[in-house]
Design an enzyme around this catalytic site. Structure first.
Site, short mmCIF file in Angstrom:
data_model
loop_
_atom_site.label_atom_id
_atom_site.label_comp_id
_atom_site.label_asym_id
_atom_site.label_seq_id
_atom_site.Cartn_x
_atom_site.Cartn_y
_atom_site.Cartn_z
N GLY A 67 11.23 23.04 34.01
CA GLY A 67 10.45 23.54 35.03
C GLY A 67 10.69 24.48 35.86
O GLY A 67 11.95 24.99 35.95
N ARG B 100 3.53 13.46 48.27
CA ARG B 100 4.54 13.03 47.36
C ARG B 100 4.27 11.80 46.54
O ARG B 100 4.53 11.73 45.45
CB ARG B 100 6.15 13.03 47.94
CG ARG B 100 6.41 14.52 48.32
CD ARG B 100 7.86 14.59 48.97
NE ARG B 100 8.49 15.81 49.42
CZ ARG B 100 8.33 16.07 50.51
NH1 ARG B 100 7.53 15.41 51.34
NH2 ARG B 100 8.76 17.37 50.71
N VAL C 139 15.77 14.33 41.38
CA VAL C 139 15.26 15.29 42.02
C VAL C 139 13.87 15.16 42.23
O VAL C 139 13.01 15.32 43.31
CB VAL C 139 15.52 16.72 41.77
CG1 VAL C 139 15.00 17.83 42.58
CG2 VAL C 139 17.11 16.82 41.52
N HIS D 251 12.38 10.95 52.02
CA HIS D 251 11.96 12.31 51.93
C HIS D 251 10.42 12.29 51.78
O HIS D 251 9.79 12.56 50.96
CB HIS D 251 12.48 12.58 50.45
CG HIS D 251 12.26 14.18 50.31
ND1 HIS D 251 12.37 15.08 51.50
CD2 HIS D 251 11.80 14.92 49.27
CE1 HIS D 251 12.17 16.41 50.59
NE2 HIS D 251 11.64 16.21 49.58
N1 APR Z 1 11.43 14.57 29.70
C1 APR Z 1 11.64 15.95 30.03
N2 APR Z 1 10.71 16.81 30.64
C2 APR Z 1 9.87 16.36 31.08
C3 APR Z 1 9.03 15.12 30.87
C4 APR Z 1 10.10 14.15 30.14
N3 APR Z 1 9.59 12.95 29.80
N4 APR Z 1 7.99 14.93 31.31
C5 APR Z 1 7.79 16.18 32.21
N5 APR Z 1 8.65 17.04 31.57
C6 APR Z 1 8.94 18.26 32.19
C7 APR Z 1 7.62 19.16 32.14
O1 APR Z 1 7.30 19.55 30.91
C8 APR Z 1 7.79 20.31 32.99
O2 APR Z 1 8.46 21.53 32.29
O3 APR Z 1 9.07 18.31 33.59
C9 APR Z 1 8.87 19.68 34.13
C10 APR Z 1 8.60 19.74 35.44
O4 APR Z 1 8.44 21.20 35.79
P1 APR Z 1 7.44 21.80 36.89
O5 APR Z 1 6.12 21.20 36.61
O6 APR Z 1 7.49 23.15 37.03
O7 APR Z 1 7.81 20.90 38.23
P2 APR Z 1 8.71 21.35 39.21
O8 APR Z 1 8.39 22.12 40.41
O9 APR Z 1 9.92 21.65 38.45
O10 APR Z 1 9.02 19.95 40.06
C11 APR Z 1 9.55 18.59 39.17
O11 APR Z 1 10.65 17.88 41.32
O12 APR Z 1 10.85 18.67 43.50
C12 APR Z 1 10.24 17.64 42.40
O13 APR Z 1 8.23 17.27 43.32
C13 APR Z 1 8.86 17.81 42.43
O14 APR Z 1 8.64 15.75 41.08
C14 APR Z 1 8.61 17.15 40.91
C15 APR Z 1 9.91 17.72 40.17
#
Ligand code: APR
Length: 311
Positions: free
Chosen positions: A12, A89, A119, A176
Site C-alpha cells: 500500500g 491508531r 511499521v 507512538h
Molecule cells: N498480508 C500482506 N498484505 C496485507 C495483508 C496481509 N495479511 N493485509 C493487508 N495487507 C495489505 C493491503 O492489501 C494493503 O495493500 O496492506 C496494505 C496496506 O496499505 P494501505 O491501506 O495503503 O495502508 P498504509 O498507508 O500503507 O499503512 C499501513 O502502516 O503507518 C502504518 O497506520 C499505518 O497500520 C498502517 C500501516
C-alpha cells in the site's frame, strides 16, 4: 559482493513508497508482498523499470506468497489497515493484530535469520505481537516510530527558526501516540539547546503539533494516513541495518528493565546496526519526563490487555 535482500510486506502507501526508496538506493534487492492479487507484481515491475533512469541495478519483484522472500536480511512489515479521520491508531488494534500474526509467521518461516522491522499501527503493540509470534531474540525485532516523530518535531522547529533541518537534533521517547514524549532538554540546533532559542510556550506548541502530527495528515488526506515521511523514516532505519551504520536513533524496542520498564515495547534511543538493536542507550530523565514516559508506556500495556482478551 552480493546485494542484501529486503522484504517489504504490504504494497500500500507506506510499503510501496518504502520499497521504491530502498530499490532506488541500488544496494539491496527488494521483494514486495501483498494479499491483493497482481498489485505487488504490478508495482514491483513499475519500480524495476525506473532502474535505468535512476541508475539502480537492484532487483525488485512483487509476490502474493513468501517463497520469493526466502533468506531476506531485513523484513519490513507495513501490512494492515490505515487510519481514517476520526480513528485513533488504537482503533486499528484487533484487525492489524491478526494480520501481523499471520505475516510474522510467514516471514520467519522463510527468513529465520532476518531483522524484523514493524511499521503497522498501533505501533508498539504490533511490534510486541510480532516479537512474541516470531520467537526471535529482542534485538532482532523493533518498530519504526521515533524517527518519524523526531522528523516531524525537527520540521516544525526548522520552520519556526527558519534554519536547516539538518542542524536540528531531537529525541522522542515513549509509545507512538498522542502521549509520546519529545525530550526538549535533549533537543538542539547546531549544538545550541532549543531552550536557548525559543520561549517555553512556543516549544510547547511545537511539541503538541508533533504529538498530533499523524492526525494532522489524516485530517488532510481523508482517505488514509501519512506515508512520505513514514517511508523516509523506515528507509533511514533500513540503511542503518543494511550498511551496519550503528546509528543512534529512537526506535520501539523491548525493554527488560531499562528506563524502569519491564517487558514492554516502547520508543527509546538505540544503536541500530546489522544485528538490529545493538544497544539500548539510557539517558537520565527528570521526574516529570519519567512520569510522562510511564504514562505513555501504560497505554501500550492497556492495548496488550485488550489483545490478550481477544486472543
Ligand atoms: N498480508 C500482506 N498484505 C496485507 C495483508 C496481509 N495479511 N493485509 C493487508 N495487507 C495489505 C493491503 O492489501 C494493503 O495493500 O496492506 C496494505 C496496506 O496499505 P494501505 O491501506 O495503503 O495502508 P498504509 O498507508 O500503507 O499503512 C499501513 O502502516 O503507518 C502504518 O497506520 C499505518 O497500520 C498502517 C500501516
Amino acid at each position: 559482493m552480493a546485494r542484501k535482500k529486503v522484504t517489504v510486506v504490504g504494497a500500500g502507501n507506506v510499503g510501496a513508497t518504502t520499497a521504491q526508496r530502498i530499490h532506488g538506493l541500488g544496494y539491496a534487492d527488494v521483494v514486495l508482498v501483498d494479499v491483493v492479487e497482481d498489485l505487488p507484481q504490478g508495482k514491483g515491475l513499475d519500480m524495476l523499470e525506473s532502474g535505468p533512469v535512476l541508475g539502480s541495478d537492484a532487483q525488485i519483484a512483487g509476490s502474493n506468497g513468501y517463497e520469493a522472500t526466502a533468506g531476506s536480511d531485513l523484513a519490513i512489515v507495513t501490512a494492515g489497515i490505515a487510519r481514517r479521520p476520526g480513528m485513533s491508531r488504537d482503533d486499528l488494534l484487533l484487525t492489524n493484530m491478526k494480520i501481523i500474526g499471520d505475516v510474522t509467521r510467514s516471514v520467519v518461516e522463510h527468513s529465520p535469520d532476518c531483522v524484523l522491522m514493524v511499521v503497522t499501527n498501533p505501533l508498539d503493540a504490533m511490534v510486541q505481537h510480532a516479537y512474541e509470534v516470531s520467537g526471535f531474540p529482542r534485538h532482532q525485532v523493533f518498530g519504526m516510530a521515533g524517527v518519524l516523530d523526531t522528523a516531524r518535531f525537527r520540521t516544525f522547529i526548522a520552520l519556526e527558526l527558519d534554519v536547516s533541518v539538518e542542524d536540528i537534533q531531537a529525541v522522542v521517547l515513549g509509545s507512538h501516540g498522542d502521549d509520546m514524549v519529545p525530550l526538549v532538554r535533549y533537543t538542539s540546533v547546531g549544538g545550541i539547546p532549543l531552550t536557548e532559542l525559543l520561549p517555553d510556550e512556543k516549544i510547547e506548541q511545537l511539541v503538541q503539533r508533533t504529538r498530533q502530527g499523524g492526525g494532522e495528515i489524516v485530517q488532510l488526506l481523508k482517505a488514509g494516513s501519512a506515508y512520505y515521511a513514514p517511508s523516509a523514516a523506515v528507509c533511514q532505519m533500513a540503511e542503518a541495518v543494511l550498511l551496519d551504520k550503528k546509528r543512534i536513533l529512537p526506535c520501539s524496542v523491548y525493554l527488560d528493565g531499562e528506563y524502569g520498564i519491564q517487558g514492554l515495547y516502547v520508543g527509546v534511543p538505540v544503536k541500530l546496526g546489522a544485528n538490529g538493536i545493538e544497544e539500548i542507550v539510557q539517558v537520565d530523565l527528570t521526574q516529570a519526563e519519567k512520569d510522562a514516559l510511564n504514562l505513555s508506556a501504560n497505554n501500550v500495556k492497556e492495548l496488550l490487555e485488550v489483545m490478550k482478551n481477544a486472543a
